[in-house]
Design an enzyme around this catalytic site. Sequence first.
Site, PDB file in Angstrom:
ATOM      1  N   HIS A 159       0.893  -1.173  -0.111  1.00 22.22           N
ATOM      2  CA  HIS A 159       0.051  -0.097  -0.055  1.00 22.22           C
ATOM      3  C   HIS A 159       0.807   1.319   0.125  1.00 22.22           C
ATOM      4  O   HIS A 159       0.829   2.186   1.022  1.00 22.22           O
ATOM      5  CB  HIS A 159      -0.851  -0.010   1.231  1.00 22.22           C
ATOM      6  CG  HIS A 159      -2.014   0.708   1.130  1.00 22.22           C
ATOM      7  ND1 HIS A 159      -2.051   2.128   0.821  1.00 22.22           N
ATOM      8  CD2 HIS A 159      -3.344   0.422   1.585  1.00 22.22           C
ATOM      9  CE1 HIS A 159      -3.258   2.493   1.099  1.00 22.22           C
ATOM     10  NE2 HIS A 159      -3.988   1.838   1.612  1.00 22.22           N
ATOM     11  N   GLU A 261      -0.329   1.461  -5.646  1.00 24.73           N
ATOM     12  CA  GLU A 261      -0.252   0.160  -4.790  1.00 24.73           C
ATOM     13  C   GLU A 261       0.220  -1.141  -5.746  1.00 24.73           C
ATOM     14  O   GLU A 261      -0.958  -1.221  -6.686  1.00 24.73           O
ATOM     15  CB  GLU A 261      -1.302  -0.038  -3.975  1.00 24.73           C
ATOM     16  CG  GLU A 261      -1.604   1.168  -2.984  1.00 24.73           C
ATOM     17  CD  GLU A 261      -2.912   0.858  -2.170  1.00 24.73           C
ATOM     18  OE1 GLU A 261      -3.306  -0.134  -1.754  1.00 24.73           O
ATOM     19  OE2 GLU A 261      -3.535   1.832  -2.076  1.00 24.73           O
TER      20      GLU A 261
END
Length: 285
Positions: A159, A261
């Site tokens: 992330h 991400e």
Amino acid sequence: MQGSASVTSLVDFQGHPALRLRAPDGAQATVLLHGAHLVSWIPAGGEEQLYLSPTARYGDGQAVRGGVPVVFPQFNLRGPLPHKHGFVRTRAWSVAEQVVRAGCAIGVMRLESDAATRALWPHDFALELTVIVSGRELEIELSVTNTGTEAFEFTSALHTYLRCHDALRLQLEGLQDVGYEDAVLGEVHTQWGDVLTVVGELDRIYRQVGGRTLTLRELGHRVHLQQTGFEDVVVWNPGDEKCAALPDMPDADWRQMLCVEAASITEPVWLEPGAEWAGMQQLQC
């Protein structure tokens, strides 16, 4: 830090143990043991490339806002767990390896299933997060091994929060003709142009991106991103209103970051007993 001695060492970061990696050319990365959370990447002769909220929360049960959280075994709430983005980002990992080799600083973090994880998700696994830094490049690899006797499936992501001067002036290139799910609009579309810009809240899962190279560009700076193993790309920025509602991020800081991400979401990974899967994100600035 150009020309400084190479070293890997345990340090204190915001009151918590972290692994500091420094390559012979001065490139640095810092990884918290909590969540195997990469909180800093400074390329050789350069500046910080990751956004980390100045009001991020640290400690047991907390998910740190910024850097590179590890998402496993579930992305967001797309699965059976009540916990958004799974549970490994809030658990203590161990340092499996720390070494300087061939001009690179390398750190390997490890997490294995136990009674606490099985109470949340009834499968046995071993995770390793490998961080390699040198020059103006960073590699982050997540490997998953099924150590149990039954197959399981999972979704996962790195992330990555990338730091910028002004998100409204960013351009993300390389996603032309890729289909995506737009969580803001609740619709499915295809990226019609090569340049994606931020004009407010952005929450998209680009599907089956494959081996494309993406470029995040703003005036005077760019970052190239590639990935292997991970098939999807998530692009996220909370925008003005949602950022103001986040307790662990200053109201105006949505303009200081963009998440790009590496992820496997739309087609979960199926892992047989004894099998291993790995996904990597590579960044170059």
